[in-house]
Design a protein around this motif. Structure first.
Motif, PDB file in Angstrom:
ATOM      1  N   ALA A   1       0.993  -1.192   0.218  1.00  0.00           N
ATOM      2  CA  ALA A   1       0.026  -0.086   0.061  1.00  0.00           C
ATOM      3  C   ALA A   1       0.873   1.049   0.040  1.00  0.00           C
ATOM      4  N   SER A   2       0.302   2.343  -0.298  1.00  0.00           N
ATOM      5  CA  SER A   2       1.001   3.593  -0.304  1.00  0.00           C
ATOM      6  C   SER A   2       1.217   3.909   0.932  1.00  0.00           C
ATOM      7  N   GLU A   3       2.690   4.375   1.207  1.00  0.00           N
ATOM      8  CA  GLU A   3       3.002   5.342   2.598  1.00  0.00           C
ATOM      9  C   GLU A   3       2.398   6.577   2.687  1.00  0.00           C
ATOM     10  N   ASN A   4       1.885   7.048   1.600  1.00  0.00           N
ATOM     11  CA  ASN A   4       1.016   8.307   1.727  1.00  0.00           C
ATOM     12  C   ASN A   4      -0.213   8.280   1.493  1.00  0.00           C
ATOM     13  N   GLY A   5      -1.040   7.114   1.110  1.00  0.00           N
ATOM     14  CA  GLY A   5      -2.228   7.173   1.001  1.00  0.00           C
ATOM     15  C   GLY A   5      -2.749   7.361  -0.266  1.00  0.00           C
ATOM     16  N   VAL A   6      -2.174   7.344  -1.339  1.00  0.00           N
ATOM     17  CA  VAL A   6      -2.462   7.575  -2.568  1.00  0.00           C
ATOM     18  C   VAL A   6      -2.285   6.471  -3.608  1.00  0.00           C
ATOM     19  N   GLY A   7      -1.837   5.490  -3.360  1.00  0.00           N
ATOM     20  CA  GLY A   7      -1.921   4.280  -4.052  1.00  0.00           C
ATOM     21  C   GLY A   7      -0.431   4.173  -4.778  1.00  0.00           C
ATOM     22  N   ILE A   8       0.369   4.981  -4.867  1.00  0.00           N
ATOM     23  CA  ILE A   8       1.657   4.969  -5.653  1.00  0.00           C
ATOM     24  C   ILE A   8       2.827   5.178  -4.802  1.00  0.00           C
ATOM     25  N   TYR A   9       4.035   5.069  -5.133  1.00  0.00           N
ATOM     26  CA  TYR A   9       5.449   5.374  -4.646  1.00  0.00           C
ATOM     27  C   TYR A   9       5.277   6.290  -3.592  1.00  0.00           C
ATOM     28  N   PRO A  10       5.862   6.313  -2.408  1.00  0.00           N
ATOM     29  CA  PRO A  10       6.573   5.091  -1.753  1.00  0.00           C
ATOM     30  C   PRO A  10       5.526   3.868  -1.419  1.00  0.00           C
ATOM     31  N   CYS A  11       5.906   2.770  -1.813  1.00  0.00           N
ATOM     32  CA  CYS A  11       4.933   1.721  -1.258  1.00  0.00           C
ATOM     33  C   CYS A  11       5.586   0.912   0.121  1.00  0.00           C
ATOM     34  N   ILE A  12       4.664   0.425   0.916  1.00  0.00           N
ATOM     35  CA  ILE A  12       5.058  -0.424   1.847  1.00  0.00           C
ATOM     36  C   ILE A  12       4.468  -1.617   1.913  1.00  0.00           C
ATOM     37  N   GLN A  13       4.994  -2.683   2.346  1.00  0.00           N
ATOM     38  CA  GLN A  13       4.497  -4.253   2.371  1.00  0.00           C
ATOM     39  C   GLN A  13       3.570  -4.243   3.681  1.00  0.00           C
ATOM     40  N   CYS A  14       2.322  -4.796   3.213  1.00  0.00           N
ATOM     41  CA  CYS A  14       1.208  -4.912   4.198  1.00  0.00           C
ATOM     42  C   CYS A  14       1.771  -6.169   5.150  1.00  0.00           C
ATOM     43  N   ASP A  15       1.065  -6.506   6.148  1.00  0.00           N
ATOM     44  CA  ASP A  15       1.551  -7.506   6.944  1.00  0.00           C
ATOM     45  C   ASP A  15       1.002  -9.038   6.287  1.00  0.00           C
ATOM     46  N   LEU A  16      -0.219  -8.893   5.587  1.00  0.00           N
ATOM     47  CA  LEU A  16      -0.728  -9.838   4.700  1.00  0.00           C
ATOM     48  C   LEU A  16      -0.860  -9.737   3.406  1.00  0.00           C
ATOM     49  N   PRO A  17      -0.484 -10.385   2.282  1.00  0.00           N
ATOM     50  CA  PRO A  17      -0.699 -10.028   1.016  1.00  0.00           C
ATOM     51  C   PRO A  17      -2.425  -9.650   0.789  1.00  0.00           C
ATOM     52  N   GLU A  18      -3.127 -10.555   1.394  1.00  0.00           N
ATOM     53  CA  GLU A  18      -4.778 -10.152   1.255  1.00  0.00           C
ATOM     54  C   GLU A  18      -5.015  -8.910   1.937  1.00  0.00           C
ATOM     55  N   ASP A  19      -4.273  -8.091   2.684  1.00  0.00           N
ATOM     56  CA  ASP A  19      -4.635  -6.981   3.095  1.00  0.00           C
ATOM     57  C   ASP A  19      -4.602  -5.896   1.924  1.00  0.00           C
ATOM     58  N   ALA A  20      -3.874  -6.150   0.901  1.00  0.00           N
ATOM     59  CA  ALA A  20      -3.965  -5.131  -0.258  1.00  0.00           C
ATOM     60  C   ALA A  20      -4.029  -6.115  -1.775  1.00  0.00           C
ATOM     61  N   PRO A  21      -5.234  -6.765  -1.884  1.00  0.00           N
ATOM     62  CA  PRO A  21      -5.389  -7.427  -2.794  1.00  0.00           C
ATOM     63  C   PRO A  21      -5.495  -6.914  -4.317  1.00  0.00           C
ATOM     64  N   PHE A  22      -5.330  -5.370  -4.572  1.00  0.00           N
ATOM     65  CA  PHE A  22      -5.449  -4.899  -5.745  1.00  0.00           C
ATOM     66  C   PHE A  22      -4.233  -4.003  -5.760  1.00  0.00           C
ATOM     67  N   ILE A  23      -3.766  -3.797  -7.133  1.00  0.00           N
ATOM     68  CA  ILE A  23      -2.642  -2.756  -7.201  1.00  0.00           C
ATOM     69  C   ILE A  23      -3.266  -1.346  -6.939  1.00  0.00           C
TER      70      ILE A  23
END
Length: 101
Positions: free
Chosen positions: A69-91
């Protein structure tokens, strides 16, 4: 789409796309300004000379990959890994579904 020479801004945040951003869209001309803006707004973390970071994260300037997910909440760089893959199933996910601090 990637061959459109006039395409310089491309946002897909808030979608339900899975998969990956096509490599053809991942170039410095599309959303490249995001990298430049990040350099100047996050003083001390990045420098304009650190172009290698941009090259290694080019697709994240179009959309964060699934599982991130986006570190700044906009869906783009910088991106951080979620705890579980299913926490962010979409690009281009803005925030992880179950983000833990």
């Amino acid at each position: 789409l990637a061959q459109n020479t006039n395409l310089i801004i491309f946002f897909i945040e808030g979608n339900s796309f899975s998969g990956v951003v096509p490599k053809a869209l991942c170039n410095k001309d599309i959303n490249g300004y995001v990298y430049e803006e990040t350099n100047y707004t996050r003083i001390g973390e990045k420098t304009p000379e650190d172009y290698s970071e941009f090259l290694s994260n080019q697709c994240q300037h179009i959309a964060c990959p699934t599982g991130y997910a986006s570190e700044n909440g906009v869906g783009i760089y910088p991106c951080i890994q979620c705890d579980l893959p299913e926490d962010a199933p979409f690009i281009a996910t803005a925030t992880c579904a179950n983000m833990t601090e």
